[in-house]
Scaffold this active site. Sequence first.
Site, PDB file in Angstrom:
ATOM      1  N   PHE A  16       0.838  -1.211   0.000  1.00 29.46           N
ATOM      2  CA  PHE A  16       0.000   0.000   0.000  1.00 29.46           C
ATOM      3  C   PHE A  16       0.875   1.266   0.000  1.00 29.46           C
ATOM      4  CE2 PHE A  16      -2.107   2.609   3.566  1.00 29.46           C
ATOM      5  CZ  PHE A  16      -2.705   3.497   2.678  1.00 29.46           C
ATOM      6  N   ALA A  81       7.097  -5.313   5.881  1.00 25.98           N
ATOM      7  CA  ALA A  81       6.862  -5.718   7.267  1.00 25.98           C
ATOM      8  C   ALA A  81       5.622  -6.598   7.332  1.00 25.98           C
ATOM      9  CB  ALA A  81       6.650  -4.493   8.164  1.00 25.98           C
ATOM     10  N   SER A 123       6.617   2.978  13.429  1.00 26.81           N
ATOM     11  CA  SER A 123       5.172   3.053  13.646  1.00 26.81           C
ATOM     12  C   SER A 123       4.845   3.822  14.924  1.00 26.81           C
ATOM     13  CB  SER A 123       4.619   1.634  13.773  1.00 26.81           C
ATOM     14  OG  SER A 123       3.289   1.665  14.258  1.00 26.81           O
ATOM     15  N   TYR A 147       3.944  -6.123  17.776  1.00 23.40           N
ATOM     16  CA  TYR A 147       4.291  -5.350  16.574  1.00 23.40           C
ATOM     17  C   TYR A 147       5.088  -4.092  16.944  1.00 23.40           C
ATOM     18  CZ  TYR A 147       3.306  -2.135  12.659  1.00 23.40           C
ATOM     19  OH  TYR A 147       3.403  -1.223  11.638  1.00 23.40           O
ATOM     20  N   LYS A 151       9.032  -3.104  16.072  1.00 26.73           N
ATOM     21  CA  LYS A 151       9.401  -1.851  15.404  1.00 26.73           C
ATOM     22  C   LYS A 151      10.350  -1.017  16.279  1.00 26.73           C
ATOM     23  CE  LYS A 151       7.050  -1.815  11.493  1.00 26.73           C
ATOM     24  NZ  LYS A 151       7.658  -1.597  10.181  1.00 26.73           N
TER      25      LYS A 151
HETATM   26  N1  LIG Z   1      -0.476   1.335   7.001  1.00 32.42           N
HETATM   27  C1  LIG Z   1      -0.253   1.997   8.131  1.00 32.42           C
HETATM   28  O1  LIG Z   1      -1.124   2.720   8.635  1.00 32.42           O
HETATM   29  C2  LIG Z   1       1.068   1.884   8.814  1.00 32.42           C
HETATM   30  C3  LIG Z   1       1.211   2.515  10.066  1.00 32.42           C
HETATM   31  C4  LIG Z   1       2.431   2.433  10.717  1.00 32.42           C
HETATM   32  C5  LIG Z   1       3.492   1.790  10.109  1.00 32.42           C
HETATM   33  N2  LIG Z   1       3.311   1.176   8.897  1.00 32.42           N
HETATM   34  C6  LIG Z   1       4.470   0.510   8.296  1.00 32.42           C
HETATM   35  O2  LIG Z   1       4.554   0.916   6.937  1.00 32.42           O
HETATM   36  C7  LIG Z   1       5.097  -0.138   6.151  1.00 32.42           C
HETATM   37  C8  LIG Z   1       4.216  -0.401   4.950  1.00 32.42           C
HETATM   38  O3  LIG Z   1       2.931  -0.808   5.406  1.00 32.42           O
HETATM   39  P1  LIG Z   1       1.681  -0.989   4.437  1.00 32.42           P
HETATM   40  O4  LIG Z   1       0.498  -0.481   5.146  1.00 32.42           O
HETATM   41  O5  LIG Z   1       2.024  -0.456   3.100  1.00 32.42           O
HETATM   42  O6  LIG Z   1       1.556  -2.563   4.390  1.00 32.42           O
HETATM   43  P2  LIG Z   1       1.460  -3.577   3.171  1.00 32.42           P
HETATM   44  O7  LIG Z   1       1.164  -4.911   3.753  1.00 32.42           O
HETATM   45  O8  LIG Z   1       0.538  -3.053   2.132  1.00 32.42           O
HETATM   46  O9  LIG Z   1       2.932  -3.531   2.602  1.00 32.42           O
HETATM   47  C9  LIG Z   1       3.966  -4.338   3.089  1.00 32.42           C
HETATM   48  C10 LIG Z   1       4.689  -4.890   1.876  1.00 32.42           C
HETATM   49  O10 LIG Z   1       5.814  -5.638   2.340  1.00 32.42           O
HETATM   50  C11 LIG Z   1       5.834  -6.910   1.682  1.00 32.42           C
HETATM   51  N3  LIG Z   1       6.467  -7.838   2.609  1.00 32.42           N
HETATM   52  C12 LIG Z   1       5.988  -8.277   3.801  1.00 32.42           C
HETATM   53  N4  LIG Z   1       6.871  -9.090   4.396  1.00 32.42           N
HETATM   54  C13 LIG Z   1       7.937  -9.182   3.548  1.00 32.42           C
HETATM   55  C14 LIG Z   1       9.159  -9.879   3.593  1.00 32.42           C
HETATM   56  N5  LIG Z   1       9.460 -10.690   4.626  1.00 32.42           N
HETATM   57  N6  LIG Z   1      10.024  -9.747   2.577  1.00 32.42           N
HETATM   58  C15 LIG Z   1       9.723  -8.943   1.505  1.00 32.42           C
HETATM   59  N7  LIG Z   1       8.569  -8.267   1.413  1.00 32.42           N
HETATM   60  C16 LIG Z   1       7.685  -8.383   2.413  1.00 32.42           C
HETATM   61  C17 LIG Z   1       4.379  -7.220   1.393  1.00 32.42           C
HETATM   62  O11 LIG Z   1       4.212  -8.157   0.344  1.00 32.42           O
HETATM   63  C18 LIG Z   1       3.836  -5.840   1.049  1.00 32.42           C
HETATM   64  O12 LIG Z   1       4.014  -5.556  -0.314  1.00 32.42           O
HETATM   65  C19 LIG Z   1       5.255  -1.326   7.095  1.00 32.42           C
HETATM   66  O13 LIG Z   1       6.593  -1.356   7.535  1.00 32.42           O
HETATM   67  C20 LIG Z   1       4.344  -1.003   8.243  1.00 32.42           C
HETATM   68  O14 LIG Z   1       4.757  -1.614   9.445  1.00 32.42           O
HETATM   69  C21 LIG Z   1       2.121   1.215   8.258  1.00 32.42           C
END
Ligand SMILES: NC(=O)c1ccc[n+]([C@@H]2O[C@H](COP(=O)([O-])OP(=O)(O)OC[C@H]3O[C@@H](n4cnc5c(N)ncnc54)[C@H](O)[C@@H]3O)[C@@H](O)[C@H]2O)c1
Length: 331
Positions: A16, A81, A123, A147, A151
Amino acid sequence: MKIEGSKILITGGAGFIGSHIVELLVHSGANVRVYDNFSSGDEANLKSVKNDVEIIRGDILDRDNLLKASSGVDVICHQAAQLEIIRCIETPLEDLRSNTEGTINIFETAKCLNIPKVIYASSACVYGQAQYVPQDESHPTVPNWPYGISKLATEHYARLYYDYYQIETIGLRYSIVYGSREWYGRVLTAFLRRALDGLKPVIWGGYQERDFVYVEDVAKINALCIESEKLGCDNFNVSTGISTQIRELAQLVCDLFNLGEPVYEEICEGEISQMVAGRIRLPAELKQMVLDNSKAKATLNWKPHVTLQEGIISEMNWLRSNQERWAVMRY
Ligand SMILES: NC(=O)c1ccc[n+]([C@@H]2O[C@H](COP(=O)([O-])OP(=O)(O)OC[C@H]3O[C@@H](n4cnc5c(N)ncnc54)[C@H](O)[C@@H]3O)[C@@H](O)[C@H]2O)c1
């Protein structure tokens, strides 16, 4: 560092947030390589730039593959992640491996290949229950979920890689990121999914306060961190600083899509909803999550531009044309 012409590896680039960063960097003239295991990512997220990026299918836990994939890059932007809260509670070791060990592998890769800078997604969950709001970066870090621990640990490793090897490590503590291509699971997505079918939002409690930041604003701060010189090792809140109670969010969705008033369901944390099939109310829910973004504003000259109302409309427009993306619920 100038983005145009630079080589940037984005882990989790098919996800995302990652896919929005990829788009922004490609449009700014970078050579982008995506490294993703596609566990939750989707090639459809990269549709608009598929001819302009190199996509490598790989896991951040596979150190050899990661090392190979990172050859020749100037900076790593690490978004990959495991972020499902229920899963991290049920399998904390798996969470630790993906999020902490995986991030150490990124820092090790930077060390081995002399990559001078890593920007990584942290996060708001590093803070745990708010002791005051808005929470600034000095707020105590007492995570309430595994989680947040996984982080927080990466932030400490980040500091060591800077101290020992002078790799610049910038951790971005995102609040609740929302917008097009969001994965189905959290409260706004549940509200929008129902709104799409003309159904009212269902509220559990509703006094929880959250800080919603639009995904394109999040992509921008990642780009600014790539461009900015001499950030050293630091953490920034990435947020609006605006508190929105869940019942306000529900009312906003009702107002925007003519749904009248939201409805309430009395369920406790950890229980499964009767009204929203398959949804479980998170255990150890945060009461308040509102992050002070003054540091990012002052240091990076960043500020969020998209209002919650604009962002919700934009996410709904995306959902209307991509309904199949939320056909399957995550848990
Ligand atoms: N969405 C939020 O509100 C939010 C809030 C705080 C932190 N985050 C952090 O932002 C980052 C992105 O989150 P997101 O919402 O886009 O999530 P998401 O699940 O859409 O994206 C994560 C991506 O990482 C890939 N992935 C997961 N594990 C993997 C691995 N072991 N090796 C290679 N690729 C891997 C997945 O296939 C996916 O494309 C993450 O680190 C998440 O912890 C997100």
